[in-house]
Scaffold this active site. Structure first.
Site, PDB file in Angstrom:
ATOM      1  N   HIS A 135      27.372  50.728  43.216  1.00  0.00           N
ATOM      2  CA  HIS A 135      28.285  49.627  43.554  1.00  0.00           C
ATOM      3  C   HIS A 135      28.577  49.705  45.050  1.00  0.00           C
ATOM      4  O   HIS A 135      29.108  50.705  45.514  1.00  0.00           O
ATOM      5  CB  HIS A 135      29.588  49.764  42.762  1.00  0.00           C
ATOM      6  CG  HIS A 135      29.405  49.583  41.288  1.00  0.00           C
ATOM      7  ND1 HIS A 135      30.102  48.662  40.561  1.00  0.00           N
ATOM      8  CD2 HIS A 135      28.594  50.206  40.407  1.00  0.00           C
ATOM      9  CE1 HIS A 135      29.742  48.716  39.291  1.00  0.00           C
ATOM     10  NE2 HIS A 135      28.823  49.652  39.172  1.00  0.00           N
ATOM     11  N   CYS A 150      30.807  48.279  46.588  1.00  0.00           N
ATOM     12  CA  CYS A 150      32.257  48.344  46.846  1.00  0.00           C
ATOM     13  C   CYS A 150      32.760  49.784  46.764  1.00  0.00           C
ATOM     14  O   CYS A 150      33.857  50.077  47.216  1.00  0.00           O
ATOM     15  CB  CYS A 150      33.033  47.436  45.901  1.00  0.00           C
ATOM     16  SG  CYS A 150      32.827  47.840  44.171  1.00  0.00           S
ATOM     17  N   GLN A 208      30.254  46.163  35.341  1.00  0.00           N
ATOM     18  CA  GLN A 208      29.064  46.784  34.742  1.00  0.00           C
ATOM     19  C   GLN A 208      29.163  46.932  33.220  1.00  0.00           C
ATOM     20  O   GLN A 208      28.198  46.699  32.496  1.00  0.00           O
ATOM     21  CB  GLN A 208      28.794  48.137  35.400  1.00  0.00           C
ATOM     22  CG  GLN A 208      27.464  48.731  34.962  1.00  0.00           C
ATOM     23  CD  GLN A 208      27.098  49.988  35.722  1.00  0.00           C
ATOM     24  OE1 GLN A 208      27.395  50.104  36.906  1.00  0.00           O
ATOM     25  NE2 GLN A 208      26.476  50.929  35.037  1.00  0.00           N
ATOM     26  N   CYS A 266      29.760  42.649  42.045  1.00  0.00           N
ATOM     27  CA  CYS A 266      31.015  43.073  41.417  1.00  0.00           C
ATOM     28  C   CYS A 266      32.038  41.945  41.527  1.00  0.00           C
ATOM     29  O   CYS A 266      32.193  41.342  42.584  1.00  0.00           O
ATOM     30  CB  CYS A 266      31.479  44.342  42.100  1.00  0.00           C
ATOM     31  SG  CYS A 266      33.161  44.369  42.616  1.00  0.00           S
ATOM     32  N   GLU A 267      32.700  41.643  40.419  1.00  0.00           N
ATOM     33  CA  GLU A 267      33.617  40.503  40.427  1.00  0.00           C
ATOM     34  C   GLU A 267      34.937  40.820  41.113  1.00  0.00           C
ATOM     35  O   GLU A 267      35.739  39.926  41.338  1.00  0.00           O
ATOM     36  CB  GLU A 267      33.872  39.996  38.999  1.00  0.00           C
ATOM     37  CG  GLU A 267      34.747  40.875  38.145  1.00  0.00           C
ATOM     38  CD  GLU A 267      35.005  40.272  36.764  1.00  0.00           C
ATOM     39  OE1 GLU A 267      34.270  39.362  36.354  1.00  0.00           O
ATOM     40  OE2 GLU A 267      35.951  40.745  36.101  1.00  0.00           O
ATOM     41  N   HIS A 268      35.173  42.089  41.410  1.00  0.00           N
ATOM     42  CA  HIS A 268      36.429  42.441  42.076  1.00  0.00           C
ATOM     43  C   HIS A 268      36.330  42.357  43.599  1.00  0.00           C
ATOM     44  O   HIS A 268      37.330  42.197  44.275  1.00  0.00           O
ATOM     45  CB  HIS A 268      36.874  43.844  41.666  1.00  0.00           C
ATOM     46  CG  HIS A 268      37.124  43.957  40.196  1.00  0.00           C
ATOM     47  ND1 HIS A 268      36.507  44.877  39.391  1.00  0.00           N
ATOM     48  CD2 HIS A 268      37.906  43.216  39.376  1.00  0.00           C
ATOM     49  CE1 HIS A 268      36.902  44.710  38.141  1.00  0.00           C
ATOM     50  NE2 HIS A 268      37.750  43.705  38.103  1.00  0.00           N
ATOM     51  N   HIS A 269      35.117  42.531  44.122  1.00  0.00           N
ATOM     52  CA  HIS A 269      34.943  42.501  45.572  1.00  0.00           C
ATOM     53  C   HIS A 269      33.816  41.580  46.036  1.00  0.00           C
ATOM     54  O   HIS A 269      33.610  41.419  47.228  1.00  0.00           O
ATOM     55  CB  HIS A 269      34.672  43.920  46.098  1.00  0.00           C
ATOM     56  CG  HIS A 269      35.740  44.901  45.743  1.00  0.00           C
ATOM     57  ND1 HIS A 269      35.671  45.707  44.624  1.00  0.00           N
ATOM     58  CD2 HIS A 269      36.925  45.183  46.344  1.00  0.00           C
ATOM     59  CE1 HIS A 269      36.762  46.450  44.558  1.00  0.00           C
ATOM     60  NE2 HIS A 269      37.540  46.154  45.573  1.00  0.00           N
TER      61      HIS A 269
HETATM   62 ZN    ZN Z   1      34.067  46.214  43.203  1.00  0.00          ZN
END
Ligand code: ZN
Length: 221
Positions: free
Chosen positions: A178, A180, A150, A109-112
């Site tokens: 995920h 995260c 995703q 995941c690019e956010h976490h």
């Molecule tokens: Zn994430």
């Protein structure tokens, strides 16, 4: 953006673009140069966390981490690593749905920067071109090995297949967990996310239903 807005984007997994946002100079450095640089940064992160890098178990971690990022987890950022997807003439004249299911999704995941794991199920209806089945898996693997969202992963795979196969008749479904969501934040261990993208004949609900039925092994007539 303030810190609250940054958290909101992460927790809602908002994507801004179909293309992976890359800098114009993204590939000016060689892989070896990137590994060396990331190794130094990660060493600092470990030190900031208070870890003793003279410990035998930890001393090689910054290098292992950097190599893993550049050569494994995120190899799919570099277009030079894109698999060659040669197509063949549709000699059999096969014009029905071709389904490739349970393709492994190993993404992040690019956010976490935490894992996204699951499966992709893909179908297309050949026009004049067909593609080797393992090439679909390779394409999925390539796009998965980037920092991802995703929804974007699903779209990138579909658009590429549409281009390569010269048809709009492609559907891509991804079911994924995920980390995260399961290991931090809401800490839900059981939920997973499904994304669906399709074009062409799959706009018709009957074709989508045929596809979904084939996934459960209950394809009727
Ligand atoms: Zn994430």
């Amino acid at each position: 953006m303030n810190k609250e807005q940054l958290d909101t984007i992460g927790d809602n997994h908002i994507s801004s673009n179909i293309e992976t946002p890359l800098m114009p100079d993204a590939f000016d450095k060689t892989d070896q140069e990137k590994i060396r640089s990331i190794q130094g940064h990660f060493e600092k992160i470990m030190r900031d966390l208070g870890l003793d890098l003279t410990d035998d178990s930890l001393s090689g971690t910054p290098y292992r981490f950097a190599k893993m990022y550049v050569k494994e987890l995120f190899y799919g950022l570099n277009p030079a690593n894109k698999p060659k997807l040669s197509t063949f003439e549709n000699k059999y004249g096969y014009k029905k749905m071709l389904v490739e299911q349970n393709i492994t999704i190993d993404s992040s995941c690019e956010h976490h920067f935490l894992p996204i794991v699951g499966h992709a199920h893909i179908a297309y209806v050949p026009n004049d071109k067909v593609i080797g089945l393992s090439k679909i898996n390779r394409l999925v693997d390539y796009y998965a090995h980037r920092p991802q969202v995703q929804e974007r992963l699903c779209l990138q795979i579909m658009k590429d297949l549409q281009d390569i196969l010269d048809t709009e008749d492609v559907i891509v479904v991804i079911n994924a967990k995920h980390l995260c969501v399961s290991s931090r934040g809401i800490k839900d261990k059981n939920s997973f996310t499904t994304t669906v993208e399709y074009g062409g004949c799959f706009e018709q609900v009957s074709n989508r239903n045929e596809f979904f039925a084939s996934l459960t092994g209950r394809l009727e007539d």
